[in-house]
Design an enzyme around this catalytic site. Sequence first.
Site, PDB file in Angstrom:
ATOM      1  N   GLU A   1      37.180 -12.109  19.034  1.00  0.00           N
ATOM      2  CA  GLU A   1      38.237 -11.380  18.328  1.00  0.00           C
ATOM      3  C   GLU A   1      39.510 -12.216  18.269  1.00  0.00           C
ATOM      4  O   GLU A   1      39.953 -12.782  19.270  1.00  0.00           O
ATOM      5  CB  GLU A   1      38.530 -10.061  19.045  1.00  0.00           C
ATOM      6  CG  GLU A   1      39.652  -9.250  18.412  1.00  0.00           C
ATOM      7  CD  GLU A   1      40.045  -8.042  19.243  1.00  0.00           C
ATOM      8  OE1 GLU A   1      40.610  -7.094  18.669  1.00  0.00           O
ATOM      9  OE2 GLU A   1      39.788  -8.050  20.472  1.00  0.00           O
TER      10      GLU A   1
ATOM     11  N   CYS B   1      36.158  -5.003  19.376  1.00  0.00           N
ATOM     12  CA  CYS B   1      36.729  -4.625  20.674  1.00  0.00           C
ATOM     13  C   CYS B   1      36.495  -3.152  20.999  1.00  0.00           C
ATOM     14  O   CYS B   1      35.386  -2.710  21.238  1.00  0.00           O
ATOM     15  CB  CYS B   1      38.217  -4.984  20.683  1.00  0.00           C
ATOM     16  SG  CYS B   1      38.993  -4.844  22.319  1.00  0.00           S
TER      17      CYS B   1
ATOM     18  N   LYS C   1      38.976  -3.813  10.988  1.00  0.00           N
ATOM     19  CA  LYS C   1      38.856  -2.857  12.082  1.00  0.00           C
ATOM     20  C   LYS C   1      39.371  -1.484  11.669  1.00  0.00           C
ATOM     21  O   LYS C   1      40.458  -1.350  11.106  1.00  0.00           O
ATOM     22  CB  LYS C   1      39.626  -3.366  13.308  1.00  0.00           C
ATOM     23  CG  LYS C   1      39.415  -2.538  14.570  1.00  0.00           C
ATOM     24  CD  LYS C   1      40.113  -3.190  15.759  1.00  0.00           C
ATOM     25  CE  LYS C   1      39.839  -2.432  17.057  1.00  0.00           C
ATOM     26  NZ  LYS C   1      40.536  -3.047  18.208  1.00  0.00           N
TER      27      LYS C   1
END
Length: 503
Positions: free
Chosen positions: A264, A382, A330
Amino acid sequence: MIKPLFHRLKRPLAAVFVGAITTLAFAPYQLWPLAILSPVLLLLLIEKQSAKQALWIGYAWGVGQFATGISWVHISIDNFGGMPKIASVFLMTLLIGYLAIYSALFAWALNRFFPRSNRIRLLLIAPVLWLVTDWLRGWVMTGFPWLWLGYSQIESPLANFAPLGGVELITFLLILSAGAISYAVLHRQWMQLLIPAIILSAGFGLKAEHWVTPNPDSTTKLALIQGNIAQELKWLPSERWPTIMKYTDLTRENWDADIIIWPEAAIPAFEFEIASFLRNLDSAAKLNHSAVITGVVNQGEDRKFYNSILTVGETGYGDYSYNMEQRYHKHHLLPFGEFVPFETILRPLAPFFNLPMSSFSRGDFVQPNIDANGKHMAPALCYEIIFNEQVRQNVTPDTDFILTLSNDAWFGSSIGPLQHMEIARMRALELGKPVVRSTNNGVTAVTDYRGNIIAQIPQFETAVLRAEITSTDGQTPYRQFGTWPLYIWVVLSLVLGWRNRMD
Protein backbone atom coordinates in the site's frame (compact mmCIF):
# COMPACT_ATOMS: atom_id res chain seq x y z
CA MET A 1 -20.27 3.05 52.67
CA ILE A 2 -17.23 1.28 51.20
CA LYS A 3 -18.70 -2.19 51.52
CA PRO A 4 -21.96 -1.43 49.61
CA LEU A 5 -19.92 0.36 46.94
CA PHE A 6 -17.64 -2.63 46.52
CA HIS A 7 -20.68 -4.92 46.37
CA ARG A 8 -22.10 -2.85 43.50
CA LEU A 9 -18.80 -2.74 41.64
CA LYS A 10 -17.60 -6.30 42.02
CA ARG A 11 -19.49 -7.61 39.00
CA PRO A 12 -18.36 -4.79 36.66
CA LEU A 13 -14.79 -5.18 37.92
CA ALA A 14 -14.94 -8.90 37.29
CA ALA A 15 -16.39 -8.17 33.83
CA VAL A 16 -13.36 -6.01 32.92
CA PHE A 17 -11.10 -8.98 33.58
CA VAL A 18 -13.41 -11.38 31.76
CA GLY A 19 -13.49 -9.08 28.72
CA ALA A 20 -9.71 -8.71 28.78
CA ILE A 21 -9.06 -12.43 28.50
CA THR A 22 -10.77 -12.50 25.09
CA THR A 23 -7.67 -10.83 23.63
CA LEU A 24 -5.77 -14.03 24.37
CA ALA A 25 -8.13 -15.90 22.04
CA PHE A 26 -6.88 -13.90 19.04
CA ALA A 27 -3.52 -13.77 17.31
CA PRO A 28 -0.76 -14.05 18.29
CA TYR A 29 -1.90 -16.06 21.35
CA GLN A 30 -4.76 -18.01 19.74
CA LEU A 31 -6.07 -19.58 22.95
CA TRP A 32 -9.36 -20.01 21.12
CA PRO A 33 -11.39 -21.71 23.92
CA LEU A 34 -11.30 -18.37 25.76
CA ALA A 35 -13.67 -16.97 23.13
CA ILE A 36 -16.28 -19.37 24.54
CA LEU A 37 -15.33 -19.03 28.20
CA SER A 38 -15.47 -15.23 28.23
CA PRO A 39 -19.11 -14.96 26.98
CA VAL A 40 -20.06 -17.77 29.40
CA LEU A 41 -18.76 -15.70 32.30
CA LEU A 42 -20.42 -12.54 30.98
CA LEU A 43 -23.79 -14.31 30.79
CA LEU A 44 -23.34 -15.58 34.35
CA LEU A 45 -22.38 -12.10 35.57
CA ILE A 46 -25.55 -10.48 34.18
CA GLU A 47 -27.85 -13.28 35.34
CA LYS A 48 -30.70 -11.95 37.55
CA GLN A 49 -29.40 -8.38 37.29
CA SER A 50 -31.56 -5.40 36.39
CA ALA A 51 -31.27 -4.03 32.87
CA LYS A 52 -29.28 -1.06 34.19
CA GLN A 53 -26.90 -3.27 36.12
CA ALA A 54 -26.48 -5.53 33.09
CA LEU A 55 -25.68 -2.50 30.95
CA TRP A 56 -22.76 -1.51 33.19
CA ILE A 57 -21.51 -5.08 33.42
CA GLY A 58 -21.63 -5.39 29.63
CA TYR A 59 -19.92 -2.02 29.27
CA ALA A 60 -17.15 -3.10 31.64
CA TRP A 61 -16.70 -6.31 29.64
CA GLY A 62 -16.26 -4.25 26.47
CA VAL A 63 -13.76 -1.94 28.17
CA GLY A 64 -11.70 -4.97 29.13
CA GLN A 65 -11.85 -6.44 25.65
CA PHE A 66 -10.91 -3.31 23.74
CA ALA A 67 -8.44 -1.81 26.22
CA THR A 68 -6.31 -4.91 25.72
CA GLY A 69 -7.35 -6.00 22.23
CA ILE A 70 -6.80 -2.72 20.35
CA SER A 71 -4.13 -1.17 22.56
CA TRP A 72 -1.95 -1.06 19.44
CA VAL A 73 -4.03 1.82 18.03
CA HIS A 74 -2.41 4.09 20.60
CA ILE A 75 0.98 3.60 18.93
CA SER A 76 -0.18 5.41 15.80
CA ILE A 77 -1.87 8.18 17.80
CA ASP A 78 1.10 8.67 20.12
CA ASN A 79 3.91 8.38 17.55
CA PHE A 80 2.31 10.24 14.65
CA GLY A 81 -0.48 12.31 16.21
CA GLY A 82 1.69 15.27 17.20
CA MET A 83 -0.10 15.88 20.49
CA PRO A 84 0.77 15.60 24.21
CA LYS A 85 0.70 12.16 25.81
CA ILE A 86 -2.31 13.05 27.95
CA ALA A 87 -4.29 14.03 24.84
CA SER A 88 -3.41 10.81 23.00
CA VAL A 89 -4.44 8.75 26.04
CA PHE A 90 -7.69 10.71 26.18
CA LEU A 91 -8.44 9.93 22.53
CA MET A 92 -7.69 6.27 23.07
CA THR A 93 -9.99 6.24 26.09
CA LEU A 94 -12.77 7.74 23.98
CA LEU A 95 -12.32 5.04 21.33
CA ILE A 96 -12.42 2.21 23.89
CA GLY A 97 -15.40 3.79 25.61
CA TYR A 98 -17.26 4.05 22.33
CA LEU A 99 -16.62 0.44 21.28
CA ALA A 100 -17.70 -0.85 24.69
CA ILE A 101 -21.17 0.56 24.06
CA TYR A 102 -22.05 -2.43 21.89
CA SER A 103 -21.43 -5.11 24.52
CA ALA A 104 -23.34 -2.88 26.94
CA LEU A 105 -26.24 -2.76 24.48
CA PHE A 106 -26.20 -6.56 24.21
CA ALA A 107 -26.34 -7.07 27.99
CA TRP A 108 -28.97 -4.37 28.50
CA ALA A 109 -31.28 -5.64 25.74
CA LEU A 110 -31.01 -9.24 26.91
CA ASN A 111 -31.96 -8.38 30.50
CA ARG A 112 -34.47 -5.69 29.60
CA PHE A 113 -36.58 -7.71 27.15
CA PHE A 114 -35.79 -11.31 28.12
CA PRO A 115 -35.20 -11.29 31.87
CA ARG A 116 -36.36 -14.85 32.62
CA SER A 117 -33.57 -17.42 32.96
CA ASN A 118 -34.80 -19.98 30.45
CA ARG A 119 -33.69 -21.72 27.30
CA ILE A 120 -35.17 -19.04 25.07
CA ARG A 121 -33.02 -16.37 26.70
CA LEU A 122 -29.71 -18.23 26.55
CA LEU A 123 -30.03 -20.55 23.55
CA LEU A 124 -32.17 -18.50 21.17
CA ILE A 125 -31.94 -14.81 22.00
CA ALA A 126 -28.40 -14.33 23.34
CA PRO A 127 -26.70 -15.54 20.13
CA VAL A 128 -28.87 -13.41 17.84
CA LEU A 129 -28.61 -10.27 20.00
CA TRP A 130 -24.85 -10.68 19.96
CA LEU A 131 -24.90 -10.81 16.15
CA VAL A 132 -27.11 -7.72 15.99
CA THR A 133 -24.75 -5.67 18.17
CA ASP A 134 -21.74 -6.98 16.24
CA TRP A 135 -23.44 -5.92 13.01
CA LEU A 136 -24.08 -2.46 14.43
CA ARG A 137 -20.43 -2.11 15.45
CA GLY A 138 -19.43 -3.11 11.94
CA TRP A 139 -21.73 -0.52 10.35
CA VAL A 140 -22.21 2.60 12.52
CA MET A 141 -19.79 5.44 11.67
CA THR A 142 -18.37 3.37 8.75
CA GLY A 143 -17.87 0.41 11.10
CA PHE A 144 -15.13 -1.24 13.13
CA PRO A 145 -15.72 -5.02 13.04
CA TRP A 146 -12.34 -5.76 14.62
CA LEU A 147 -12.23 -8.50 17.28
CA TRP A 148 -15.46 -10.15 16.21
CA LEU A 149 -15.14 -13.33 18.24
CA GLY A 150 -15.34 -15.59 15.20
CA TYR A 151 -11.91 -14.45 14.01
CA SER A 152 -10.32 -16.05 17.05
CA GLN A 153 -11.32 -19.49 15.76
CA ILE A 154 -9.11 -19.57 12.66
CA GLU A 155 -7.10 -22.40 14.25
CA SER A 156 -10.05 -24.17 15.89
CA PRO A 157 -12.52 -26.76 14.49
CA LEU A 158 -15.14 -24.01 14.29
CA ALA A 159 -13.14 -22.36 11.49
CA ASN A 160 -14.54 -25.00 9.14
CA PHE A 161 -17.96 -23.33 9.37
CA ALA A 162 -16.57 -20.21 7.63
CA PRO A 163 -17.28 -21.41 4.06
CA LEU A 164 -20.92 -21.96 5.10
CA GLY A 165 -21.76 -18.66 6.76
CA GLY A 166 -18.63 -16.62 7.25
CA VAL A 167 -17.12 -15.28 10.44
CA GLU A 168 -20.58 -14.29 11.69
CA LEU A 169 -21.78 -17.90 11.68
CA ILE A 170 -18.74 -18.82 13.77
CA THR A 171 -19.53 -16.03 16.22
CA PHE A 172 -23.13 -17.23 16.40
CA LEU A 173 -21.98 -20.77 17.22
CA LEU A 174 -19.60 -19.47 19.88
CA ILE A 175 -22.38 -17.59 21.68
CA LEU A 176 -24.80 -20.50 21.25
CA SER A 177 -22.19 -22.73 22.91
CA ALA A 178 -21.65 -20.14 25.63
CA GLY A 179 -25.41 -19.92 26.22
CA ALA A 180 -25.70 -23.69 26.52
CA ILE A 181 -22.83 -23.88 29.00
CA SER A 182 -24.31 -21.01 31.03
CA TYR A 183 -27.71 -22.70 31.12
CA ALA A 184 -26.13 -25.97 32.21
CA VAL A 185 -24.28 -24.24 35.06
CA LEU A 186 -27.27 -22.21 36.23
CA HIS A 187 -29.82 -25.03 36.12
CA ARG A 188 -27.59 -28.07 36.62
CA GLN A 189 -28.89 -29.49 33.36
CA TRP A 190 -25.65 -30.97 32.10
CA MET A 191 -27.22 -32.47 28.99
CA GLN A 192 -27.05 -28.96 27.54
CA LEU A 193 -23.31 -29.46 27.22
CA LEU A 194 -24.08 -31.71 24.28
CA ILE A 195 -24.75 -28.55 22.23
CA PRO A 196 -21.14 -27.24 22.22
CA ALA A 197 -19.89 -30.82 21.93
CA ILE A 198 -22.01 -31.39 18.80
CA ILE A 199 -20.94 -28.04 17.33
CA LEU A 200 -17.25 -28.85 17.83
CA SER A 201 -17.73 -32.34 16.42
CA ALA A 202 -19.46 -30.92 13.37
CA GLY A 203 -16.53 -28.53 12.94
CA PHE A 204 -14.14 -31.47 12.92
CA GLY A 205 -16.33 -33.25 10.39
CA LEU A 206 -16.51 -30.25 8.05
CA LYS A 207 -12.74 -30.21 7.70
CA ALA A 208 -13.09 -33.03 5.17
CA GLU A 209 -15.46 -30.94 3.02
CA HIS A 210 -13.83 -29.11 0.10
CA TRP A 211 -16.20 -26.52 -1.34
CA VAL A 212 -13.83 -25.44 -4.11
CA THR A 213 -11.29 -27.30 -6.24
CA PRO A 214 -7.69 -26.19 -6.86
CA ASN A 215 -6.93 -25.82 -10.57
CA PRO A 216 -3.43 -27.24 -11.21
CA ASP A 217 -3.44 -25.69 -14.69
CA SER A 218 -3.71 -22.18 -13.21
CA THR A 219 -0.69 -21.38 -11.07
CA THR A 220 0.98 -18.03 -10.51
CA LYS A 221 4.53 -17.19 -9.48
CA LEU A 222 4.55 -14.21 -7.14
CA ALA A 223 7.21 -11.91 -5.72
CA LEU A 224 6.04 -9.71 -2.82
CA ILE A 225 8.39 -6.82 -2.05
CA GLN A 226 8.59 -5.83 1.63
CA GLY A 227 10.42 -2.49 1.58
CA ASN A 228 10.47 -1.96 5.36
CA ILE A 229 10.41 1.84 5.05
CA ALA A 230 10.25 3.65 8.40
CA GLN A 231 6.90 5.43 8.68
CA GLU A 232 8.48 8.63 10.03
CA LEU A 233 10.69 8.83 6.91
CA LYS A 234 8.23 7.63 4.29
CA TRP A 235 6.82 10.98 3.18
CA LEU A 236 9.94 13.13 3.53
CA PRO A 237 10.77 14.69 0.12
CA SER A 238 14.40 13.61 0.49
CA GLU A 239 13.28 9.96 0.82
CA ARG A 240 11.05 9.84 -2.25
CA TRP A 241 13.52 8.56 -4.82
CA PRO A 242 15.58 6.41 -2.44
CA THR A 243 12.32 4.63 -1.57
CA ILE A 244 11.23 4.24 -5.19
CA MET A 245 14.66 2.96 -6.24
CA LYS A 246 14.70 0.47 -3.36
CA TYR A 247 11.52 -1.13 -4.69
CA THR A 248 12.81 -0.90 -8.27
CA ASP A 249 16.09 -2.65 -7.46
CA LEU A 250 14.31 -5.47 -5.62
CA THR A 251 11.91 -5.79 -8.55
CA ARG A 252 14.74 -6.03 -11.07
CA GLU A 253 16.05 -9.08 -9.22
CA ASN A 254 12.67 -10.85 -9.53
CA TRP A 255 11.57 -10.33 -13.11
CA ASP A 256 11.06 -14.07 -13.49
CA ALA A 257 7.90 -13.82 -11.35
CA ASP A 258 4.56 -13.63 -13.14
CA ILE A 259 3.39 -10.85 -10.83
CA ILE A 260 5.49 -8.58 -8.59
CA ILE A 261 3.58 -6.84 -5.81
CA TRP A 262 4.49 -3.71 -3.87
CA PRO A 263 2.52 -2.74 -0.72
CA GLU A 264 0.00 0.00 0.00
CA ALA A 265 1.23 3.49 -0.97
CA ALA A 266 4.66 2.03 -1.73
CA ILE A 267 5.30 5.02 -3.98
CA PRO A 268 5.54 8.12 -1.72
CA ALA A 269 4.32 10.49 -4.41
CA PHE A 270 1.22 11.30 -6.40
CA GLU A 271 1.00 9.19 -9.52
CA PHE A 272 0.94 12.19 -11.86
CA GLU A 273 4.29 13.34 -10.43
CA ILE A 274 6.15 10.20 -11.57
CA ALA A 275 4.46 9.37 -14.85
CA SER A 276 7.76 8.99 -16.75
CA PHE A 277 9.08 6.51 -14.15
CA LEU A 278 5.87 4.47 -14.39
CA ARG A 279 6.10 4.36 -18.20
CA ASN A 280 9.61 2.97 -17.90
CA LEU A 281 8.48 0.44 -15.28
CA ASP A 282 5.62 -0.58 -17.56
CA SER A 283 8.01 -1.14 -20.48
CA ALA A 284 10.49 -3.11 -18.36
CA ALA A 285 7.73 -5.36 -17.02
CA LYS A 286 6.45 -6.05 -20.54
CA LEU A 287 9.94 -6.92 -21.75
CA ASN A 288 10.14 -9.49 -18.96
CA HIS A 289 6.59 -10.80 -19.49
CA SER A 290 5.66 -9.76 -15.94
CA ALA A 291 3.29 -7.38 -14.22
CA VAL A 292 3.86 -5.02 -11.29
CA ILE A 293 1.12 -4.08 -8.84
CA THR A 294 1.63 -1.20 -6.42
CA GLY A 295 -0.27 0.99 -4.03
CA VAL A 296 -0.20 4.63 -5.07
CA VAL A 297 -1.83 7.91 -4.12
CA ASN A 298 -3.92 9.53 -6.84
CA GLN A 299 -5.54 12.84 -7.59
CA GLY A 300 -8.47 12.86 -9.99
CA GLU A 301 -9.60 15.59 -12.35
CA ASP A 302 -12.20 16.51 -9.77
CA ARG A 303 -9.33 17.43 -7.39
CA LYS A 304 -10.28 14.54 -5.12
CA PHE A 305 -7.61 12.28 -3.64
CA TYR A 306 -7.72 8.47 -3.73
CA ASN A 307 -5.77 5.64 -2.14
CA SER A 308 -5.36 3.41 -5.17
CA ILE A 309 -3.88 0.26 -6.66
CA LEU A 310 -2.07 0.54 -10.00
CA THR A 311 -0.98 -2.27 -12.35
CA VAL A 312 1.64 -1.94 -15.09
CA GLY A 313 3.33 -4.38 -17.45
CA GLU A 314 1.43 -7.39 -18.78
CA THR A 315 -2.15 -6.27 -18.15
CA GLY A 316 -5.38 -5.95 -20.07
CA TYR A 317 -5.10 -2.17 -19.96
CA GLY A 318 -2.52 -1.68 -22.72
CA ASP A 319 0.43 0.67 -22.35
CA TYR A 320 0.64 2.81 -19.23
CA SER A 321 -1.49 5.93 -19.17
CA TYR A 322 -2.80 8.13 -16.40
CA ASN A 323 -6.33 6.75 -16.52
CA MET A 324 -8.19 6.84 -13.22
CA GLU A 325 -10.76 4.36 -14.52
CA GLN A 326 -8.04 1.68 -14.72
CA ARG A 327 -7.27 1.84 -11.01
CA TYR A 328 -8.79 0.32 -7.91
CA HIS A 329 -9.74 3.12 -5.48
CA LYS A 330 -10.17 2.30 -1.82
CA HIS A 331 -13.79 2.42 -0.69
CA HIS A 332 -13.69 1.83 3.07
CA LEU A 333 -11.57 4.65 4.45
CA LEU A 334 -9.96 4.60 7.88
CA PRO A 335 -11.50 7.24 10.18
CA PHE A 336 -8.96 9.95 11.07
CA GLY A 337 -6.21 8.18 9.11
CA GLU A 338 -7.81 8.72 5.67
CA PHE A 339 -10.75 10.97 6.39
CA VAL A 340 -11.79 13.06 9.37
CA PRO A 341 -15.40 12.82 10.57
CA PHE A 342 -16.83 16.24 11.42
CA GLU A 343 -13.62 17.69 9.97
CA THR A 344 -14.67 21.33 10.13
CA ILE A 345 -14.88 20.95 13.91
CA LEU A 346 -12.00 18.57 14.60
CA ARG A 347 -9.24 19.65 12.21
CA PRO A 348 -8.51 22.94 14.02
CA LEU A 349 -8.21 21.17 17.40
CA ALA A 350 -4.94 19.24 17.07
CA PRO A 351 -2.24 18.17 14.60
CA PHE A 352 -3.51 14.60 14.91
CA PHE A 353 -6.51 15.50 12.78
CA ASN A 354 -4.18 16.72 10.02
CA LEU A 355 -2.21 13.51 9.52
CA PRO A 356 -0.71 13.17 6.02
CA MET A 357 -3.22 11.87 3.48
CA SER A 358 -6.27 12.29 5.73
CA SER A 359 -8.56 13.77 3.06
CA PHE A 360 -9.24 10.85 0.73
CA SER A 361 -12.41 10.23 -1.25
CA ARG A 362 -14.12 6.86 -1.61
CA GLY A 363 -14.09 4.55 -4.58
CA ASP A 364 -17.13 2.43 -5.42
CA PHE A 365 -18.21 -0.41 -3.13
CA VAL A 366 -17.89 -2.93 -5.98
CA GLN A 367 -15.14 -2.44 -8.57
CA PRO A 368 -13.67 -4.57 -11.37
CA ASN A 369 -11.03 -7.10 -10.39
CA ILE A 370 -7.42 -6.16 -10.99
CA ASP A 371 -6.02 -7.67 -14.19
CA ALA A 372 -2.33 -8.68 -14.04
CA ASN A 373 -0.68 -11.15 -16.41
CA GLY A 374 -3.95 -12.88 -17.15
CA LYS A 375 -4.94 -13.27 -13.48
CA HIS A 376 -7.89 -11.59 -11.78
CA MET A 377 -7.61 -10.38 -8.21
CA ALA A 378 -10.30 -9.08 -5.87
CA PRO A 379 -8.58 -6.13 -4.17
CA ALA A 380 -8.78 -4.84 -0.60
CA LEU A 381 -6.58 -2.02 0.65
CA CYS A 382 -5.43 -2.38 4.27
CA TYR A 383 -8.43 -1.87 6.59
CA GLU A 384 -10.88 -3.05 3.90
CA ILE A 385 -9.99 -6.70 4.40
CA ILE A 386 -11.98 -6.67 7.67
CA PHE A 387 -15.23 -5.90 5.81
CA ASN A 388 -16.30 -9.37 4.80
CA GLU A 389 -19.34 -8.38 2.76
CA GLN A 390 -17.37 -5.90 0.66
CA VAL A 391 -14.70 -8.50 -0.12
CA ARG A 392 -17.39 -11.11 -0.88
CA GLN A 393 -19.16 -8.87 -3.37
CA ASN A 394 -15.91 -8.08 -5.16
CA VAL A 395 -15.08 -11.77 -5.70
CA THR A 396 -16.41 -12.95 -9.07
CA PRO A 397 -16.46 -16.35 -10.81
CA ASP A 398 -13.28 -15.24 -12.63
CA THR A 399 -11.38 -14.22 -9.48
CA ASP A 400 -8.12 -16.16 -9.06
CA PHE A 401 -7.24 -14.82 -5.61
CA ILE A 402 -7.80 -12.03 -3.11
CA LEU A 403 -5.16 -9.30 -3.02
CA THR A 404 -4.68 -7.08 0.00
CA LEU A 405 -2.02 -4.37 0.24
CA SER A 406 -1.28 -2.78 3.60
CA ASN A 407 1.10 -0.63 5.59
CA ASP A 408 1.02 -1.59 9.27
CA ALA A 409 4.18 0.38 10.11
CA TRP A 410 1.85 2.76 11.96
CA PHE A 411 1.49 0.12 14.69
CA GLY A 412 5.08 -0.90 15.37
CA SER A 413 5.83 -4.30 16.89
CA SER A 414 2.37 -4.64 18.43
CA ILE A 415 -0.23 -7.39 18.10
CA GLY A 416 -2.23 -5.28 15.62
CA PRO A 417 -0.58 -6.53 12.40
CA LEU A 418 -0.88 -10.13 13.61
CA GLN A 419 -4.60 -9.70 14.24
CA HIS A 420 -4.84 -8.10 10.78
CA MET A 421 -3.27 -11.20 9.19
CA GLU A 422 -5.66 -13.43 11.14
CA ILE A 423 -8.60 -11.56 9.61
CA ALA A 424 -7.14 -11.92 6.10
CA ARG A 425 -6.86 -15.68 6.62
CA MET A 426 -10.58 -15.82 7.43
CA ARG A 427 -11.41 -14.18 4.08
CA ALA A 428 -9.56 -16.99 2.28
CA LEU A 429 -11.46 -19.67 4.16
CA GLU A 430 -14.84 -17.97 3.71
CA LEU A 431 -14.50 -17.47 -0.04
CA GLY A 432 -12.32 -20.41 -1.07
CA LYS A 433 -9.69 -18.15 -2.63
CA PRO A 434 -5.98 -17.81 -1.78
CA VAL A 435 -5.10 -14.50 -0.13
CA VAL A 436 -1.99 -12.54 -1.08
CA ARG A 437 -0.99 -9.94 1.51
CA SER A 438 1.81 -7.50 0.67
CA THR A 439 2.87 -5.04 3.37
CA ASN A 440 5.56 -2.45 4.03
CA ASN A 441 7.02 -4.16 7.10
CA GLY A 442 4.90 -7.25 7.78
CA VAL A 443 2.96 -9.40 7.99
CA THR A 444 3.72 -10.19 4.33
CA ALA A 445 2.31 -13.63 3.58
CA VAL A 446 0.38 -15.87 1.19
CA THR A 447 -2.37 -18.29 2.21
CA ASP A 448 -3.99 -21.18 0.42
CA TYR A 449 -7.74 -21.30 -0.17
CA ARG A 450 -8.31 -22.71 3.34
CA GLY A 451 -6.58 -19.84 5.10
CA ASN A 452 -3.38 -21.74 5.88
CA ILE A 453 -0.24 -19.61 5.57
CA ILE A 454 1.93 -21.29 2.93
CA ALA A 455 4.66 -18.64 2.72
CA GLN A 456 5.69 -15.76 4.96
CA ILE A 457 8.69 -13.52 5.58
CA PRO A 458 9.79 -12.00 8.91
CA GLN A 459 8.46 -8.64 10.02
CA PHE A 460 10.67 -5.55 10.12
CA GLU A 461 13.09 -6.77 7.45
CA THR A 462 13.67 -5.73 3.86
CA ALA A 463 12.85 -8.94 2.02
CA VAL A 464 11.14 -10.53 -0.97
CA LEU A 465 8.59 -13.30 -0.55
CA ARG A 466 8.59 -15.77 -3.43
CA ALA A 467 5.57 -18.04 -3.64
CA GLU A 468 3.53 -20.02 -6.13
CA ILE A 469 -0.23 -20.17 -5.70
CA THR A 470 -2.96 -22.16 -7.38
CA SER A 471 -6.31 -20.71 -8.40
CA THR A 472 -9.55 -22.46 -7.45
CA ASP A 473 -12.74 -23.35 -9.28
CA GLY A 474 -16.21 -23.28 -7.75
CA GLN A 475 -17.61 -21.23 -4.92
CA THR A 476 -18.40 -21.68 -1.26
CA PRO A 477 -21.98 -21.41 0.07
CA TYR A 478 -20.91 -18.19 1.82
CA ARG A 479 -19.67 -16.70 -1.45
CA GLN A 480 -23.01 -17.56 -3.08
CA PHE A 481 -25.46 -16.55 -0.34
CA GLY A 482 -23.50 -14.38 2.10
CA THR A 483 -24.98 -14.04 5.58
CA TRP A 484 -28.59 -13.54 4.47
CA PRO A 485 -29.71 -17.00 5.70
CA LEU A 486 -28.15 -16.28 9.09
CA TYR A 487 -29.82 -12.89 9.46
CA ILE A 488 -33.19 -14.30 8.37
CA TRP A 489 -32.73 -16.70 11.29
CA VAL A 490 -31.92 -13.69 13.52
CA VAL A 491 -35.22 -12.01 12.63
CA LEU A 492 -37.25 -15.20 13.07
CA SER A 493 -35.57 -15.90 16.41
CA LEU A 494 -36.33 -12.45 17.73
CA VAL A 495 -39.98 -12.76 16.70
CA LEU A 496 -40.29 -16.25 18.19
CA GLY A 497 -38.41 -15.25 21.31
CA TRP A 498 -40.56 -12.18 21.85
CA ARG A 499 -43.79 -14.14 21.53
CA ASN A 500 -42.59 -16.75 24.03
CA ARG A 501 -40.36 -14.65 26.26
CA MET A 502 -42.35 -15.31 29.45
CA ASP A 503 -42.66 -19.09 29.02
